[in-house]
Write a protein that holds these residues in place. Structure first.
Motif, PDB file in Angstrom:
ATOM      1  N   VAL A  96       3.630  -1.271  -8.538  1.00  8.01           N
ATOM      2  CA  VAL A  96       4.781  -1.993  -9.067  1.00  8.01           C
ATOM      3  C   VAL A  96       4.500  -2.328 -10.524  1.00  8.01           C
ATOM      4  CG1 VAL A  96       6.213  -4.057  -8.887  1.00  8.01           C
ATOM      5  CG2 VAL A  96       5.337  -2.969  -6.811  1.00  8.01           C
ATOM      6  N   ASP A  97       5.412  -1.893 -11.404  1.00  9.38           N
ATOM      7  CA  ASP A  97       5.327  -2.182 -12.836  1.00  9.38           C
ATOM      8  C   ASP A  97       6.412  -3.196 -13.163  1.00  9.38           C
ATOM      9  OD1 ASP A  97       5.188  -2.233 -15.595  1.00  9.38           O
ATOM     10  OD2 ASP A  97       5.373  -0.072 -15.855  1.00  9.38           O
ATOM     11  N   MET A  98       6.008  -4.483 -13.231  1.00  4.89           N
ATOM     12  CA  MET A  98       6.951  -5.519 -13.637  1.00  4.89           C
ATOM     13  C   MET A  98       7.023  -5.509 -15.155  1.00  4.89           C
ATOM     14  SD  MET A  98       6.283  -8.616 -10.974  1.00  4.89           S
ATOM     15  CE  MET A  98       7.757  -9.525 -11.425  1.00  4.89           C
ATOM     16  N   GLY A 155       7.447  -2.736   3.785  1.00  2.00           N
ATOM     17  CA  GLY A 155       6.176  -3.128   4.370  1.00  2.00           C
ATOM     18  C   GLY A 155       5.487  -4.263   3.626  1.00  2.00           C
ATOM     19  N   GLY A 156       5.959  -4.585   2.418  1.00  4.91           N
ATOM     20  CA  GLY A 156       5.437  -5.709   1.659  1.00  4.91           C
ATOM     21  C   GLY A 156       4.029  -5.552   1.114  1.00  4.91           C
ATOM     22  N   LYS A 157       3.472  -4.345   1.163  1.00  9.66           N
ATOM     23  CA  LYS A 157       2.101  -4.127   0.709  1.00  9.66           C
ATOM     24  C   LYS A 157       2.098  -3.391  -0.631  1.00  9.66           C
ATOM     25  CE  LYS A 157       0.331  -5.702   4.548  1.00  9.66           C
ATOM     26  NZ  LYS A 157      -0.393  -6.922   4.638  1.00  9.66           N
ATOM     27  N   ILE A 158       1.318  -3.897  -1.571  1.00  9.18           N
ATOM     28  CA  ILE A 158       1.232  -3.311  -2.912  1.00  9.18           C
ATOM     29  C   ILE A 158      -0.228  -3.021  -3.227  1.00  9.18           C
ATOM     30  CG2 ILE A 158       1.595  -3.742  -5.373  1.00  9.18           C
ATOM     31  CD1 ILE A 158       3.900  -5.612  -4.532  1.00  9.18           C
ATOM     32  N   ALA A 159      -0.504  -1.787  -3.652  1.00  9.14           N
ATOM     33  CA  ALA A 159      -1.870  -1.410  -4.023  1.00  9.14           C
ATOM     34  C   ALA A 159      -2.199  -1.870  -5.441  1.00  9.14           C
ATOM     35  CB  ALA A 159      -2.059   0.097  -3.905  1.00  9.14           C
ATOM     36  N   LEU A 160      -1.207  -1.790  -6.355  1.00 10.35           N
ATOM     37  CA  LEU A 160      -1.415  -2.202  -7.748  1.00 10.35           C
ATOM     38  C   LEU A 160      -0.157  -2.870  -8.266  1.00 10.35           C
ATOM     39  CD1 LEU A 160      -3.054  -2.198 -10.427  1.00 10.35           C
ATOM     40  CD2 LEU A 160      -2.002   0.017 -10.908  1.00 10.35           C
ATOM     41  N   LEU A 161      -0.295  -4.119  -8.735  1.00 14.62           N
ATOM     42  CA  LEU A 161       0.797  -4.841  -9.384  1.00 14.62           C
ATOM     43  C   LEU A 161       0.436  -4.969 -10.850  1.00 14.62           C
ATOM     44  CD1 LEU A 161       3.422  -6.482  -9.372  1.00 14.62           C
ATOM     45  CD2 LEU A 161       2.042  -8.482  -8.741  1.00 14.62           C
ATOM     46  N   TRP A 162       1.216  -4.285 -11.704  1.00 15.47           N
ATOM     47  CA  TRP A 162       0.961  -4.314 -13.144  1.00 15.47           C
ATOM     48  C   TRP A 162       2.014  -5.207 -13.786  1.00 15.47           C
ATOM     49  CZ3 TRP A 162      -3.067  -2.095 -15.661  1.00 15.47           C
ATOM     50  CH2 TRP A 162      -3.056  -2.225 -17.044  1.00 15.47           C
ATOM     51  N   MET A 163       1.546  -6.243 -14.511  1.00 12.48           N
ATOM     52  CA  MET A 163       2.461  -7.174 -15.172  1.00 12.48           C
ATOM     53  C   MET A 163       2.071  -7.266 -16.637  1.00 12.48           C
ATOM     54  SD  MET A 163       2.615 -10.051 -12.181  1.00 12.48           S
ATOM     55  CE  MET A 163       3.869 -11.007 -12.977  1.00 12.48           C
ATOM     56  N   SER A 164       2.740  -6.503 -17.461  1.00  7.76           N
ATOM     57  CA  SER A 164       2.468  -6.520 -18.897  1.00  7.76           C
ATOM     58  C   SER A 164       3.004  -7.803 -19.518  1.00  7.76           C
ATOM     59  CB  SER A 164       3.137  -5.326 -19.573  1.00  7.76           C
ATOM     60  OG  SER A 164       2.600  -4.136 -19.084  1.00  7.76           O
ATOM     61  N   MET A 171      -0.036   3.660   8.656  1.00  7.22           N
ATOM     62  CA  MET A 171       0.035   3.534   7.228  1.00  7.22           C
ATOM     63  C   MET A 171      -1.028   2.538   6.764  1.00  7.22           C
ATOM     64  SD  MET A 171       3.665   3.329   5.176  1.00  7.22           S
ATOM     65  CE  MET A 171       4.525   2.831   6.608  1.00  7.22           C
ATOM     66  N   ASP A 172      -1.707   2.844   5.685  1.00  4.67           N
ATOM     67  CA  ASP A 172      -2.712   1.950   5.123  1.00  4.67           C
ATOM     68  C   ASP A 172      -2.064   0.809   4.363  1.00  4.67           C
ATOM     69  OD1 ASP A 172      -4.678   4.800   4.178  1.00  4.67           O
ATOM     70  OD2 ASP A 172      -4.765   3.638   6.011  1.00  4.67           O
ATOM     71  N   ALA A 173      -2.828  -0.288   4.172  1.00  2.00           N
ATOM     72  CA  ALA A 173      -2.338  -1.404   3.368  1.00  2.00           C
ATOM     73  C   ALA A 173      -2.044  -0.921   1.955  1.00  2.00           C
ATOM     74  CB  ALA A 173      -3.385  -2.513   3.340  1.00  2.00           C
ATOM     75  N   GLY A 174      -0.927  -1.366   1.411  1.00  4.08           N
ATOM     76  CA  GLY A 174      -0.579  -0.994   0.052  1.00  4.08           C
ATOM     77  C   GLY A 174       0.031   0.380  -0.088  1.00  4.08           C
ATOM     78  N   THR A 175       0.508   0.957   1.019  1.00  2.00           N
ATOM     79  CA  THR A 175       1.087   2.294   0.949  1.00  2.00           C
ATOM     80  C   THR A 175       2.478   2.329   1.561  1.00  2.00           C
ATOM     81  OG1 THR A 175       0.230   3.077   3.072  1.00  2.00           O
ATOM     82  CG2 THR A 175      -1.190   3.366   1.147  1.00  2.00           C
ATOM     83  N   VAL A 176       3.269   3.242   1.076  1.00  2.00           N
ATOM     84  CA  VAL A 176       4.555   3.600   1.669  1.00  2.00           C
ATOM     85  C   VAL A 176       4.449   5.090   1.917  1.00  2.00           C
ATOM     86  CG1 VAL A 176       7.024   3.862   1.254  1.00  2.00           C
ATOM     87  CG2 VAL A 176       5.862   1.821   0.445  1.00  2.00           C
ATOM     88  N   THR A 177       4.735   5.517   3.117  1.00  2.00           N
ATOM     89  CA  THR A 177       4.602   6.931   3.494  1.00  2.00           C
ATOM     90  C   THR A 177       3.241   7.493   3.094  1.00  2.00           C
ATOM     91  OG1 THR A 177       5.647   7.775   1.458  1.00  2.00           O
ATOM     92  CG2 THR A 177       7.100   7.309   3.318  1.00  2.00           C
ATOM     93  N   GLY A 178       2.201   6.680   3.224  1.00  2.00           N
ATOM     94  CA  GLY A 178       0.847   7.147   2.931  1.00  2.00           C
ATOM     95  C   GLY A 178       0.468   7.153   1.462  1.00  2.00           C
ATOM     96  N   ARG A 179       1.379   6.805   0.575  1.00  3.32           N
ATOM     97  CA  ARG A 179       1.085   6.767  -0.865  1.00  3.32           C
ATOM     98  C   ARG A 179       0.858   5.328  -1.323  1.00  3.32           C
ATOM     99  NH1 ARG A 179       5.677  10.662  -3.547  1.00  3.32           N
ATOM    100  NH2 ARG A 179       5.085  12.559  -2.472  1.00  3.32           N
ATOM    101  N   PRO A 180      -0.109   5.105  -2.214  1.00  5.27           N
ATOM    102  CA  PRO A 180      -0.291   3.755  -2.748  1.00  5.27           C
ATOM    103  C   PRO A 180       0.956   3.293  -3.506  1.00  5.27           C
ATOM    104  CG  PRO A 180      -2.142   5.165  -3.336  1.00  5.27           C
ATOM    105  CD  PRO A 180      -1.092   6.045  -2.735  1.00  5.27           C
ATOM    106  N   VAL A 181       1.354   2.054  -3.266  1.00 10.25           N
ATOM    107  CA  VAL A 181       2.504   1.468  -3.940  1.00 10.25           C
ATOM    108  C   VAL A 181       2.044   0.820  -5.239  1.00 10.25           C
ATOM    109  CG1 VAL A 181       4.285  -0.318  -3.805  1.00 10.25           C
ATOM    110  CG2 VAL A 181       3.739   1.075  -1.791  1.00 10.25           C
TER     111      VAL A 181
END
Length: 95
Positions: A13-15, A77-86, A1-11
């Protein structure tokens, strides 16, 4: 699995997810790019989570105070590809 992915998909997170306006933009952009994402949505307000869940039923929803959360602890896995914090909306809405 790549960094920032779960099951091969980019993770993603929209806080402060609200009803999902930012999530919609992220979804449109990922669809346009041909990328399937694994979405997580976080908000302290149950009404926001309920609304977001109706708009994005495939996302993982977490209703907790965002001040007490470290997002990588919530994602497999603790890896996030994009963390969006509005910005908070309490000064602009009845939230």
């Amino acid at each position: 699995m790549d960094a920032g992915t779960v099951t091969g998909r980019p993770v993603v997170v929209d806080m402060f997810c609200g009803s999902g306006g930012e999530s919609q933009g992220i979804q449109w952009a990922s669809d346009k790019a041909g990328v399937k994402i694994e979405a997580f949505a976080i908000n302290h307000w149950e009404r926001a989570i309920e609304t977001h869940r109706k708009n994005f039923p495939e996302a993982e929803h977490i209703c907790r105070d965002v001040a007490d959360i470290y997002p990588p602890d919530l994602v497999p896995g603790g890896k996030i590809a994009l963390l969006w914090m509005s910005p908070e909306c309490t000064n602009h809405s009845p939230a």
